[in-house]
Design an enzyme around this catalytic site. Structure first.
Site, PDB file in Angstrom:
ATOM      1  N   LYS A  79      48.046  45.580  42.998  1.00  0.00           N
ATOM      2  CA  LYS A  79      48.137  46.423  44.193  1.00  0.00           C
ATOM      3  C   LYS A  79      49.373  46.080  45.016  1.00  0.00           C
ATOM      4  O   LYS A  79      50.144  46.956  45.406  1.00  0.00           O
ATOM      5  CB  LYS A  79      46.869  46.249  45.066  1.00  0.00           C
ATOM      6  CG  LYS A  79      45.568  46.565  44.339  1.00  0.00           C
ATOM      7  CD  LYS A  79      44.350  46.378  45.236  1.00  0.00           C
ATOM      8  CE  LYS A  79      44.095  44.954  45.700  1.00  0.00           C
ATOM      9  NZ  LYS A  79      43.701  44.018  44.614  1.00  0.00           N
ATOM     10  N   ARG A  85      37.353  47.784  51.526  1.00  0.00           N
ATOM     11  CA  ARG A  85      36.709  46.983  50.482  1.00  0.00           C
ATOM     12  C   ARG A  85      35.202  47.070  50.532  1.00  0.00           C
ATOM     13  O   ARG A  85      34.529  46.452  49.700  1.00  0.00           O
ATOM     14  CB  ARG A  85      37.089  45.530  50.693  1.00  0.00           C
ATOM     15  CG  ARG A  85      38.215  45.022  49.800  1.00  0.00           C
ATOM     16  CD  ARG A  85      38.471  43.602  50.243  1.00  0.00           C
ATOM     17  NE  ARG A  85      39.013  42.747  49.245  1.00  0.00           N
ATOM     18  CZ  ARG A  85      40.317  42.506  49.099  1.00  0.00           C
ATOM     19  NH1 ARG A  85      41.196  43.136  49.833  1.00  0.00           N
ATOM     20  NH2 ARG A  85      40.722  41.655  48.198  1.00  0.00           N
ATOM     21  N   ARG A 100      48.944  30.754  46.300  1.00  0.00           N
ATOM     22  CA  ARG A 100      47.891  30.957  47.298  1.00  0.00           C
ATOM     23  C   ARG A 100      46.723  30.006  47.077  1.00  0.00           C
ATOM     24  O   ARG A 100      46.369  29.710  45.942  1.00  0.00           O
ATOM     25  CB  ARG A 100      47.400  32.402  47.217  1.00  0.00           C
ATOM     26  CG  ARG A 100      48.163  33.321  48.144  1.00  0.00           C
ATOM     27  CD  ARG A 100      47.915  34.768  47.888  1.00  0.00           C
ATOM     28  NE  ARG A 100      46.528  35.152  47.756  1.00  0.00           N
ATOM     29  CZ  ARG A 100      46.128  36.403  47.538  1.00  0.00           C
ATOM     30  NH1 ARG A 100      47.030  37.364  47.445  1.00  0.00           N
ATOM     31  NH2 ARG A 100      44.859  36.693  47.413  1.00  0.00           N
ATOM     32  N   ARG A 141      35.775  36.078  44.075  1.00  0.00           N
ATOM     33  CA  ARG A 141      36.485  37.306  44.454  1.00  0.00           C
ATOM     34  C   ARG A 141      36.094  38.459  43.535  1.00  0.00           C
ATOM     35  O   ARG A 141      35.912  39.593  43.991  1.00  0.00           O
ATOM     36  CB  ARG A 141      37.999  37.083  44.416  1.00  0.00           C
ATOM     37  CG  ARG A 141      38.504  36.288  45.623  1.00  0.00           C
ATOM     38  CD  ARG A 141      39.815  35.590  45.344  1.00  0.00           C
ATOM     39  NE  ARG A 141      40.942  36.494  45.193  1.00  0.00           N
ATOM     40  CZ  ARG A 141      42.145  36.114  44.729  1.00  0.00           C
ATOM     41  NH1 ARG A 141      42.340  34.851  44.369  1.00  0.00           N
ATOM     42  NH2 ARG A 141      43.110  36.978  44.623  1.00  0.00           N
TER      43      ARG A 141
HETATM   44  P1  AP5 Z   1      49.568  41.422  42.596  1.00  0.00           P
HETATM   45  O1  AP5 Z   1      50.410  42.627  42.751  1.00  0.00           O
HETATM   46  O2  AP5 Z   1      49.811  40.264  43.507  1.00  0.00           O
HETATM   47  O3  AP5 Z   1      48.006  41.834  42.582  1.00  0.00           O
HETATM   48  P2  AP5 Z   1      47.045  42.313  43.761  1.00  0.00           P
HETATM   49  O4  AP5 Z   1      46.190  43.392  43.217  1.00  0.00           O
HETATM   50  O5  AP5 Z   1      47.830  42.609  44.992  1.00  0.00           O
HETATM   51  O6  AP5 Z   1      46.186  40.990  43.890  1.00  0.00           O
HETATM   52  P3  AP5 Z   1      45.656  40.173  45.148  1.00  0.00           P
HETATM   53  O7  AP5 Z   1      45.148  38.879  44.589  1.00  0.00           O
HETATM   54  O8  AP5 Z   1      46.691  40.076  46.216  1.00  0.00           O
HETATM   55  O9  AP5 Z   1      44.482  41.009  45.583  1.00  0.00           O
HETATM   56  P4  AP5 Z   1      43.260  40.542  46.336  1.00  0.00           P
HETATM   57  O10 AP5 Z   1      42.604  41.831  46.544  1.00  0.00           O
HETATM   58  O11 AP5 Z   1      42.455  39.499  45.681  1.00  0.00           O
HETATM   59  O12 AP5 Z   1      43.890  39.763  47.577  1.00  0.00           O
HETATM   60  P5  AP5 Z   1      44.082  40.148  49.120  1.00  0.00           P
HETATM   61  O13 AP5 Z   1      45.306  39.483  49.576  1.00  0.00           O
HETATM   62  O14 AP5 Z   1      43.926  41.608  49.314  1.00  0.00           O
HETATM   63  O15 AP5 Z   1      49.711  40.944  41.068  1.00  0.00           O
HETATM   64  C1  AP5 Z   1      49.063  39.770  40.590  1.00  0.00           C
HETATM   65  C2  AP5 Z   1      49.980  39.044  39.594  1.00  0.00           C
HETATM   66  O16 AP5 Z   1      50.166  39.846  38.418  1.00  0.00           O
HETATM   67  C3  AP5 Z   1      51.403  38.744  40.116  1.00  0.00           C
HETATM   68  O17 AP5 Z   1      51.793  37.508  39.607  1.00  0.00           O
HETATM   69  C4  AP5 Z   1      52.260  39.891  39.535  1.00  0.00           C
HETATM   70  O18 AP5 Z   1      53.589  39.491  39.337  1.00  0.00           O
HETATM   71  C5  AP5 Z   1      51.549  40.159  38.210  1.00  0.00           C
HETATM   72  N1  AP5 Z   1      51.573  41.572  37.815  1.00  0.00           N
HETATM   73  C6  AP5 Z   1      51.365  42.660  38.625  1.00  0.00           C
HETATM   74  N2  AP5 Z   1      51.427  43.803  37.910  1.00  0.00           N
HETATM   75  C7  AP5 Z   1      51.656  43.434  36.619  1.00  0.00           C
HETATM   76  C8  AP5 Z   1      51.808  44.178  35.391  1.00  0.00           C
HETATM   77  N3  AP5 Z   1      51.717  45.521  35.376  1.00  0.00           N
HETATM   78  N4  AP5 Z   1      52.021  43.480  34.246  1.00  0.00           N
HETATM   79  C9  AP5 Z   1      52.106  42.116  34.259  1.00  0.00           C
HETATM   80  N5  AP5 Z   1      51.969  41.359  35.383  1.00  0.00           N
HETATM   81  C10 AP5 Z   1      51.748  42.016  36.554  1.00  0.00           C
HETATM   82  O19 AP5 Z   1      42.793  39.453  49.750  1.00  0.00           O
HETATM   83  C11 AP5 Z   1      42.668  38.060  49.833  1.00  0.00           C
HETATM   84  C12 AP5 Z   1      41.417  37.702  50.632  1.00  0.00           C
HETATM   85  O20 AP5 Z   1      41.529  38.198  51.977  1.00  0.00           O
HETATM   86  C13 AP5 Z   1      40.095  38.304  50.110  1.00  0.00           C
HETATM   87  O21 AP5 Z   1      39.517  37.510  49.105  1.00  0.00           O
HETATM   88  C14 AP5 Z   1      39.259  38.320  51.408  1.00  0.00           C
HETATM   89  O22 AP5 Z   1      38.780  37.042  51.728  1.00  0.00           O
HETATM   90  C15 AP5 Z   1      40.285  38.694  52.466  1.00  0.00           C
HETATM   91  N6  AP5 Z   1      40.395  40.166  52.643  1.00  0.00           N
HETATM   92  C16 AP5 Z   1      41.515  40.925  52.449  1.00  0.00           C
HETATM   93  N7  AP5 Z   1      41.280  42.224  52.722  1.00  0.00           N
HETATM   94  C17 AP5 Z   1      39.971  42.293  53.106  1.00  0.00           C
HETATM   95  C18 AP5 Z   1      39.126  43.366  53.489  1.00  0.00           C
HETATM   96  N8  AP5 Z   1      39.571  44.641  53.548  1.00  0.00           N
HETATM   97  N9  AP5 Z   1      37.838  43.094  53.804  1.00  0.00           N
HETATM   98  C19 AP5 Z   1      37.363  41.821  53.769  1.00  0.00           C
HETATM   99  N10 AP5 Z   1      38.101  40.755  53.406  1.00  0.00           N
HETATM  100  C20 AP5 Z   1      39.403  40.989  53.072  1.00  0.00           C
END
Ligand code: AP5
Ligand code: ZN
Length: 214
Positions: free
Chosen positions: A13, A86, A159, A170
């Site tokens: 994402k 979410r 992270r 997660r």
């Molecule tokens: P990346 O693009 O970083 O993936 P992502 O989907 O953004 O993953 P996140 O881990 O950031 O999502 P998340 O939902 O767990 O975390 P968030 O910060 O929202 O890609 C991942 C890796 O793959 C990278 O190394 C990239 O280079 C590689 N990659 C990407 N595309 C690729 C491809 N096509 N091919 C090969 N490699 C590829 O949330 C973190 C925490 O915050 C949650 O656990 C929760 O505690 C809290 N939180 C956040 N939002 C909320 C909410 N709305 N409600 C409640 N709690 C929340």
């Protein structure tokens, strides 16, 4: 246009949101980034959410809805909601906020990636602490070891929640609380599923095709 990027942790994402910002001048609203910013600036809210995030659980709807409300009030157009909503409660709240501000939701891109690939992506991810660029040990390394390609910073970090234990939580949270949004937005005719397993540029092309004509 305003879109949601929906998908499990590591689906890509953040990576695709950054491409849309660069290529279309859209505005990325990542609740994960906002919460991490609150943590590092040491606000009361940041302290409260830190442990919850590190365990891999969701923080309360009230907190994230508050963050999004503030950002929308700052104005702008062409929002990418990344990692929000979410829960069904967050989805209803977003609908109400968009109605209030006269905005519409154009598309919900569902990024599909299987669990095995997610573990690899998450445990090998690192990001630039200065500009936020996202890297991967194998699929997107930096050109020079230890130096960000985009800004030259050497502040590259992993992270706290990118370990197998937190990732398991997660994923459970995703399937239990977030995946019902797939049906929710499908019923509204907004859902556009995309194969998130392909190479980054192929995924970007699929998203572009889904947004064409919106
Ligand atoms: P990346 O693009 O970083 O993936 P992502 O989907 O953004 O993953 P996140 O881990 O950031 O999502 P998340 O939902 O767990 O975390 P968030 O910060 O929202 O890609 C991942 C890796 O793959 C990278 O190394 C990239 O280079 C590689 N990659 C990407 N595309 C690729 C491809 N096509 N091919 C090969 N490699 C590829 O949330 C973190 C925490 O915050 C949650 O656990 C929760 O505690 C809290 N939180 C956040 N939002 C909320 C909410 N709305 N409600 C409640 N709690 C929340
Ligand atoms: Zn950088």
């Amino acid at each position: 246009i305003n879109i949601i990027l929906l998908g499990p942790p590591g689906a890509g994402k953040g990576t695709q949101a950054r491409k849309l910002v660069d290529e279309r001048g859209m505005v990325q609203l990542s609740t994960g980034d906002m919460l991490r910013e609150a943590r590092s600036s040491g606000t009361e809210m940041g302290k409260r959410v830190a442990e919850v995030m590190d365990r891999g659980e969701l923080v309360t709807d009230e907190i994230v809805i508050g963050l999004i409300r503030e950002k929308l009030a700052e104005g702008g157009k062409g929002f990418i909601f990344d990692g929000f909503p979410r829960t069904l409660g967050q989805a209803d709240a977003l609908g109400a906020l968009l109605d209030e501000t006269g905005m519409s939701l154009d598309s919900v891109i569902e990024m599909r990636v299987d669990d095995e690939a997610l573990v690899n992506r998450i445990t090998k991810r690192f990001t630039c602490g200065n500009c936020g660029e996202v890297y991967h040990d194998e699929t997107k390394p930096t050109a020079k070891p230890g130096v960000c390609d985009v800004c030259g910073s050497t502040d590259l970090k992993r992270r706290a929640d990118d370990n197998e234990d937190s990732l398991r939580t997660r994923l459970l949270e995703y399937y239990k609380k977030t995946s019902p949004l797939i049906g929710y937005y499908h019923a509204k005719g907004k859902l556009a599923p995309v194969d998130g397993l392909g190479a980054m540029d192929d995924v970007a092309a699929e998203i572009a095709a889904a947004l064409d004509g919106k």
